[in-house]
Design an enzyme around this catalytic site. Structure first.
Site, PDB file in Angstrom:
ATOM      1  N   GLY A 180       0.830  -1.196   0.000  1.00 41.71           N
ATOM      2  CA  GLY A 180       0.000   0.000   0.000  1.00 41.71           C
ATOM      3  C   GLY A 180       0.866   1.248   0.000  1.00 41.71           C
ATOM      4  O   GLY A 180       2.048   1.202   0.353  1.00 41.71           O
TER       5      GLY A 180
ATOM      6  N   GLY B 136       0.355  -5.078   0.819  1.00 42.92           N
ATOM      7  CA  GLY B 136      -0.931  -4.961   0.146  1.00 42.92           C
ATOM      8  C   GLY B 136      -1.008  -5.756  -1.144  1.00 42.92           C
ATOM      9  O   GLY B 136      -2.088  -6.196  -1.543  1.00 42.92           O
TER      10      GLY B 136
ATOM     11  N   GLU C  86       6.281  -5.584   7.244  1.00 40.18           N
ATOM     12  CA  GLU C  86       5.586  -4.475   7.902  1.00 40.18           C
ATOM     13  C   GLU C  86       6.170  -4.083   9.257  1.00 40.18           C
ATOM     14  O   GLU C  86       6.142  -2.901   9.635  1.00 40.18           O
ATOM     15  CB  GLU C  86       4.096  -4.813   8.070  1.00 40.18           C
ATOM     16  CG  GLU C  86       3.288  -4.774   6.790  1.00 40.18           C
ATOM     17  CD  GLU C  86       3.496  -5.987   5.906  1.00 40.18           C
ATOM     18  OE1 GLU C  86       2.988  -5.992   4.775  1.00 40.18           O
ATOM     19  OE2 GLU C  86       4.176  -6.947   6.336  1.00 40.18           O
TER      20      GLU C  86
ATOM     21  N   ASP D 100      -0.341  -7.622   7.819  1.00 38.32           N
ATOM     22  CA  ASP D 100      -1.786  -7.436   7.920  1.00 38.32           C
ATOM     23  C   ASP D 100      -2.492  -7.986   6.683  1.00 38.32           C
ATOM     24  O   ASP D 100      -2.165  -9.073   6.246  1.00 38.32           O
ATOM     25  CB  ASP D 100      -2.098  -5.946   8.142  1.00 38.32           C
ATOM     26  CG  ASP D 100      -1.289  -5.039   7.213  1.00 38.32           C
ATOM     27  OD1 ASP D 100      -0.824  -5.518   6.164  1.00 38.32           O
ATOM     28  OD2 ASP D 100      -1.124  -3.847   7.534  1.00 38.32           O
TER      29      ASP D 100
END
Length: 376
Positions: free
Chosen positions: A66, A115, A138, A146
Site C-alpha cells: 500500500g 498490500g 511491515e 496485515d
C-alpha cells in the site's frame, strides 16, 4: 484522487485484464486504485459474458504494498480516521478477491509484498515466475503483517508462516510454490504465451483454467541455501511460545550454525518494532483457528489503533525513519520486546472506542474460493 491510468482495464468480451500501472512506485496501491478496482471487479463478476479476470502489475513489481507514505501524509494533514478509511477500502477489496465468483488469475512476475499479497494470496490462481519475490516486512516500518496475512501465513507448513511474518524474509517463486503461497510456477519467458492462452478461454470452469495453466508450468528448483530447506530448524525456533523465546532460540542457533537465513532473521527481529512483532505472532497463532473474515476484521481493528496512536507512535516513527527521512534509525516505544506487556497487546486487539471510528462491514453470503485446486 486516482489518475485514470494508474489501473489499466483491457481484454476481450470474455476475458478482462486488470493491470496495476504505477511502475515508478512499484505499483503501490492508493485509495483511488482500491475504489476503482473494486467497482470494476464487481461489474466483471456480474457480467454473464465475462469468464475470467487476469490481475497483473506493470514493470518489475507486481505490487510492493500500500502507499504508506500517502496514508501518513493524509493522517498528518487531517485526522487518523483518514488512514482507517484507506485501510477499510483495502480490506474490502481483499475480501472481494478471496470470494470472487469467477476465476481470478494473478500473474506475479516480480515483487509482491504487503498490500500486493493481500490482493493475490487470497485468490484461487496464484502464478509466479523466477522473478517473483514475496515478503511481509511491515514490522520494519512499525506495523505488523496485515491484509489477512495471518490467515494464509498460519496455514503454511509447520511454522514457516511465523518465520516469514516475524523476520520479513524474502522468498522467491520456487519457494512460494513449495510452501503453498503460489499455485503454479511458470518461466517469465512463457508468461505472455500463458496470458494469450488465457485470453482464448471461453469457460469459467476452474478445471478448464487449471488445464490451460498446466500447459505452461515448469519445474521449480529450490536453491540449496533456501530457508525453506531448513524447515526443521525453523519449526524448532518459531514454535516457541513468545517472541522473546523465538529470538533467543535463533541467537543460540546462530552461534552453532551461522547460516545467512539465521543471521538475517536475528538482525531483522532486533531492528523491527517490538510491538509489531508481538502483534504479528499473536495474529498468526490466532489466525490458525479463524476464518478469513475474522482475520480481516481483527487486522482493521489493530491497524486503527496503530493509526490512532492508542499505545504508541511506532507506525509514524517507522514511516519517518524508513520512508520519509530514510535514516533507517527508528526509535521504537517501547524499544525492547520485554517492555511490550500483554496488557498493551490486549489493548491493540480490543474494540476501538472513538466517535470517528467506523466498523468494517464485509458483505455476507460470499464463500472463499482459494482452494489451491479445481473443484472437480
Amino acid at each position: 484522487m486516482v489518475k485514470m491510468n494508474e489501473v489499466l482495464y483491457e481484454g476481450n468480451p470474455c476475458v478482462r485484464k486488470v493491470t496495476l500501472n504505477r511502475p515508478e512506485k512499484l505499483n503501490c496501491l492508493t485509495y483511488g486504485m482500491f475504489s476503482q478496482m473494486e467497482k470494476a471487479l464487481k461489474v466483471y463478476e456480474s457480467d454473464p459474458n465475462i469468464e475470467v479476470v487476469i490481475l497483473k502489475g506493470k514493470g518489475k513489481a507486481f505490487c510492493a504494498g500500500g502507499d504508506v507514505v500517502r496514508v501518513i501524509q493524509l493522517i498528518k494533514a487531517g485526522h487518523w480516521s483518514f488512514g482507517a478509511s484507506y485501510y477499510r477500502k483495502q480490506l474490502t477489496l481483499d475480501y472481494l478477491v478471496a470470494t470472487y465468483k469467477k476465476p481470478l488469475v494473478s500473474l506475479i512476475n516480480g515483487i509482491v509484498m504487503g498490500g500486493g499479497a493481500g490482493l493475490t494470496m487470497h485468490g484461487r490462481f496464484r502464478i509466479v515466475t523466477e522473478n517473483a519475490v514475496f515478503a511481509m516486512p511491515e514490522a520494519s516500518i512499525g506495523l505488523f503483517p496485515d491484509v489477512g496475512s495471518s490467515h494464509f501465513l498460519s496455514r503454511l507448513p509447520g511454522h514457516f508462516g511465523e518465520y516469514l511474518g516475524l523476520t520479513g524474509a524474502r522468498i522467491d517463486g520456487a519457494e512460494m510454490l513449495a510452501c503453498g503461497l503460489a499455485t503454479h510456477f511458470v518461466l517469465s519467458k512463457d508468461l505472455q504465451s500463458l496470458e494469450d492462452a488465457l485470453c482464448d478461454v471461453v469457460s469459467s470452469d476452474a478445471s478448464t483454467i487449471f488445464e490451460v495453466i498446466n500447459k505452461f508450468t515448469h519445474k521449480a528448483y529450490i536453491k540449496p541455501d533456501s530457508s525453506y530447506k531448513r524447515l526443521g530448524v525453523i519449526n524448532e525456533c518459531f514454535s516457541r511460545k513468545t517472541v522473546e523465546e523465538i529470538l533467543l532460540t535463533l541467537e543460540n542457533e546462530a552461534t552453532v550454525e551461522a547460516e545467512k537465513w539465521v543471521v538475517d532473521a536475528v538482525s531483522y527481529m532486533k531492528s523491527a518494532s517490538p510491538t509489531g512483532l508481538k502483534i504479528c505472532l499473536r495474529s498468526i497463532r490466532e489466525g490458525r483457528m479463524l476464518k478469513l473474515e475474522s482475520c480481516l476484521l481483527r487486522d482493521y481493528t489493530v491497524v486503527s489503533h496503530f493509526m490512532r496512536r492508542t499505545v504508541n507512535s511506532d507506525f509514524f516513527e517507522g514511516g519517518r525513519a524508513m520512508l520519509f527521512d530514510k535514516s533507517r534509525d527508528p526509535k521504537w516505544q517501547p524499544s525492547k520486546l520485554e517492555q511490550v506487556s500483554e496488557e498493551m497487546v490486549d489493548q491493540l486487539f480490543a474494540k476501538v472506542h472513538d466517535d470517528d471510528w467506523e466498523i468494517l462491514k464485509l458483505p455476507h453470503g460470499r464463500s472463499l474460493t482459494n482452494t489451491g485446486k479445481p473443484k472437480l
